[in-house]
Design an enzyme around this catalytic site. Structure first.
Site, short mmCIF file in Angstrom:
data_model
loop_
_atom_site.label_atom_id
_atom_site.label_comp_id
_atom_site.label_asym_id
_atom_site.label_seq_id
_atom_site.Cartn_x
_atom_site.Cartn_y
_atom_site.Cartn_z
N GLU A 1 101.36 114.56 96.32
CA GLU A 1 100.63 113.32 96.62
C GLU A 1 101.44 112.12 96.14
OE1 GLU A 1 96.99 114.06 94.54
OE2 GLU A 1 96.71 115.93 95.63
N GLU B 1 95.29 120.09 96.56
CA GLU B 1 96.22 120.84 95.70
C GLU B 1 96.49 122.23 96.25
OE1 GLU B 1 93.84 118.85 94.60
OE2 GLU B 1 95.07 117.35 93.60
N ASP C 1 95.49 118.09 85.05
CA ASP C 1 94.02 118.14 85.09
C ASP C 1 93.48 118.41 86.50
OD1 ASP C 1 93.48 116.07 82.38
OD2 ASP C 1 95.38 116.03 83.44
N PRO D 1 92.04 123.15 91.86
CA PRO D 1 91.85 123.59 93.25
C PRO D 1 93.00 124.48 93.77
CG PRO D 1 91.36 121.26 93.04
CD PRO D 1 91.99 121.69 91.75
N HIS E 1 92.84 113.10 82.54
CA HIS E 1 94.24 112.64 82.57
C HIS E 1 94.96 113.00 81.28
CE1 HIS E 1 92.16 110.14 85.54
NE2 HIS E 1 93.32 110.08 86.18
#
Lengths: 411, 337
Positions: free
Chosen positions: B29, B60, B85, B89, B129
């Site tokens: 991404e 993901e 984090d 997925p 995060h």
């Protein structure tokens, strides 16, 4: 209870003890649909994604534009297809019996779905790769995969190319265009897209083919596969085998209020076709179209193969607990072997007598292979693969902690 | 030899590998045109083209699943998960597919993929995060798990990971992206540009996976740690004037058992430190290994300093992050035993 909101729960047309009922299915006549151009856009195949491409009519005659597109396959091609399907079914019958006899632990049949894998496989070229589920053993059979290896994997003995590591029917056969099967559903749909992307990036003129069942279209990776194919437009064919059942769950639960699985692709901008999966000629024709489209650089396509799971889900399943006993016989698209046989007889290229002879010949061949493979070990007569093999291939090189565990095992 | 930040060192590693091996592809991404939310891939798409470095949908499972398909076909994907984090997925694809393909296919197929992900806290990142999920990967046979703590190691280890024939989870402590961090959040930030460990050789060099690095030699106690905690531990040791040996594990799976055992046998005392939560964390495994191999050399119970067994908080950042004071307490306890 005054609320107007109610949940909807899908139910199959009939349950055990009831009469099978397929009266609500819309089965269009053979020959009704046109052949779209190879570069058709998703917006132009709404009808193809919602109706059903059929070639053989009830009399066994090929009719309509898809029959014309296919042309008249020569008799040997069709007889080979028939033999592929018969081989698949005889293996299924023999292996389920062997499982019942306690010779191996587990088996999954593909009875009723033979036409899809068999006809599809014969259209592929060397280097094309299938990302199959556990119900596409027919791809291996029609791909002339050595039956010793096929059965050896099922028996987990010395003939097993996978050294007994995988549950029976979770084959892997790279040289035969068959990617390693995982027990985890849906994952391989994304691998097919990735493999196809790699083909495109490295200039390989080969297809990747994803396979998934109707129930597994509910998995995250069905969405992931479609989206990825739509994002990057690689040379991939995405197949959905809709056999109406996901173990005991009726297909309506996975389908929800959607009409067809093929139509789902349209929302991603992917063209999609829906096909009579029990019509060997329809599978041939659509596979020819799809492979030409994708090899021609026109991008991916999704195909929903409409069929019925005649057998139990697996050797561990009893379908009489959730569906009528005779439901398969009532399935309106019939049996793929019977339909191709009828067509070949109609053409004058086959006969009942030749069919019986072919069946006996194939059975004898399979019994012969089965005897040889069983001599290398069954659950009743175990000849186990050495335990040390567990530790090999976890990594390319064995790290220290695994080396120590192997020593702990004493091997 | 130039001094680079860890971000620049990681980018340099990918640059070197894109140049050397045409089978290397990089995606995730925002890694393409924009160059990554942490700038780790800045300029790479422009230099190598969209077919080598590209953006993906926010999925993901797609990032990893596509990488697996590409890797099995013969390419060398190095993919990015924006934050560790958000790897969950893709957990099915990583643990059930990438990790097992070689073994379950009896080596017909393999999966040479690198999955990069920024990890760790100390940045007011809150719950999603700041996590350190390494134990979720070190528990999976078939994976390799790596975490560098210096620019030099980041580049050398990433190059090795990208050349490795098996799947590698490459965890990057984002607190160390721009400079070392010793846990003293009030102190001015230091850049790698002014730190000797920011020295990064040009071109290709490799640091073997599975090999620890002795960050600080000592003989009184062994500290086994990795990532940001290497520098926090170092500051704690210095403030105590303790002759501690700090072993930066670097490779979390496989662990460098020989280096761990050699150090603990020498010192007779051991403290394991990580940011991740305690229960069933990697420290438990390391302590078990030390106990099995070094029991008769131990002069004190082995202690661990970890994140608390709670989701990573925002406002209570420095109550949660295992800082110098907690490490000093554990070291004193182990030394007094």
């Amino acid at each position: 209870m005054s609320s107007k909101t109610r949940l909807s729960f899908a139910h199959p047309p009939a349950r055990p003890g009831e009469q099978p009922d397929f009266s609500s299915l819309e089965i269009p006549k053979a020959g009704a649909l046109a052949v779209p151009p190879l570069d058709v856009a998703a917006t132009d195949c709404v009808e193809h994604a919602n109706s059903l491409i059929r070639v053989l009519n009830d009399a066994g005659e090929p009719v309509g534009p898809w029959a014309d597109y296919l042309g008249s396959p020569d008799a040997d091609t069709l007889r080979t297809g028939l033999a592929d399907m018969m081989t698949s079914r005889i293996i299924d019958t023999r292996m389920l019996n062997a499982q019942r006899q306690g010779k191996m632990s587990f088996y999954i049949q593909q009875i009723g779905e033979e036409a899809i894998g068999c006809a599809f496989r014969r259209a592929l070229k060397p280097g094309d790769m299938n990302f199959a589920t556990y119900r596409q053993q027919s791809l291996l059979i029609a791909g002339d995969y050595p039956l010793e290896k096929l059965l050896g994997q099922i028996y987990s003995n010395a003939y097993d190319p996978l050294l007994g590591r995988q549950l029976p029917t979770l084959h892997s056969a790279r040289e035969h265009g068959f990617f390693t099967i995982s027990g985890n559903l849906g994952t391989q749909y994304v691998h097919a897209v990735g493999w196809a992307m790699a083909n495109a990036l490295t200039g390989k003129d080969n297809l990747a083919v994803g396979w998934i069942g109707d129930g597994s279209t509910a998995s995250n990776d069905f969405h992931t596969g479609l989206l990825s194919a739509s994002s990057y437009w690689p040379p991939v064919i995405l197949n959905v085998v809709n056999n109406q059942w996901a173990i005991s769950t009726y297909t309506g639960v996975a389908r929800g209020h959607g009409r067809t699985y093929a139509a789902r692709a349209l929302g991603y901008g992917l063209p999609a076709l829906r096909v009579d999966g029990n019509d060997y000629l329809a599978v041939m024709a659509v596979t020819k179209w799809a492979t030409e489209r994708v090899r021609g650089g026109h991008g991916p396509v999704l195909i929903e193969w409409y069929t019925y799971r005649v057998g139990a889900h697996s050797s561990s399943d009893d379908p009489s607990a959730y569906r009528p006993k005779d439901e398969a016989k009532a399935w309106p698209l019939g049996d793929p072997i019977e339909r191709l046989k009828q067509h070949l007889i109609l053409r004058g290229d086959w006969s009942e007598e030749r069919h019986v002879q072919a069946e006996a010949r194939i059975l004898a061949e399979i019994v012969d292979v089965q005897k040889r493979v069983e001599a290398a070990g069954t659950l009743l007569d175990p000849q186990p693969i050495p335990g040390a093999s567990i530790f090999k291939g976890v990594y390319a090189d064995t790290p220290e902690h695994i080396r120590r565990q192997r020593q702990e095992m004493g091997v | 030899m130039a001094r680079l930040t860890m971000i620049e060192a990681l980018r340099d590693a990918m640059d070197v590998m894109l140049e050397r091996d045409e089978k290397v592809v990089i995606f995730g991404e925002d890694v393409g045109y924009f160059g990554g939310v942490f700038r780790c891939t800045a300029g790479l798409q422009k230099k190598y083209g969209e077919e080598r470095v590209f953006d993906t949908p926010i999925n993901e499972s797609a990032i990893v699943g596509l990488g697996i398909g590409m890797a099995a076909q013969g390419m060398k994907p190095c993919v990015e998960i924006q934050f560790a984090d958000y790897v969950y997925p893709a957990y099915d694809q990583i643990t059930q597919e990438a990790a097992r393909i070689r073994h379950r296919s009896n080596e017909q197929f393999s999966c040479p993929i690198v999955i990069r992900m920024p990890t760790g806290g100390g940045i007011y990142g809150g719950q999603t995060h700041s996590q350190s999920p390494e134990a979720l990967f070190t528990h999976v046979a078939g994976l390799k798990v790596v975490q560098p703590c210096t620019p030099h190691d980041a580049k050398g280890l990433l190059i090795t990971a990208m050349e490795d024939p098996d799947p590698v989870i490459f965890l990057e402590p984002k607190r160390l992206y721009n400079g070392p961090f010793n846990g003293d959040h009030a102190a001015p930030a230091q850049s790698w540009k002014s730190h000797p460990l920011g020295e990064v050789p040009e071109g290709h060099y490799a640091i073997p996976l599975g090999k620890a690095r002795v960050h600080r030699e000592g003989s009184a106690v062994t500290i086994l740690t990795y990532g940001t905690m290497v520098f926090v531990a170092e500051a704690a040791v210095d403030s105590l004037g303790l002759d501690a040996e700090i072993v930066d594990l670097r490779s979390l799976l496989p662990l460098d058992l020989e280096a761990i055992e050699a150090s603990v046998r020498k010192t007779g005392r051991c403290v394991v430190i990580h940011e991740a939560t305690r229960t069933s964390g990697l420290a438990g495994e390391i302590i078990a290994c030390v106990q099995e191999a070094c029991f008769y050399h131990l002069e004190a119970p082995i202690m661990r300093v970890t994140g608390w067994d709670a989701p990573y908080p925002h406002a209570q950042e420095w109550d949660y992050f295992p800082g110098q004071e907690r490490i000093r307490r554990a070291l004193k306890t182990v030394m007094e035993a």
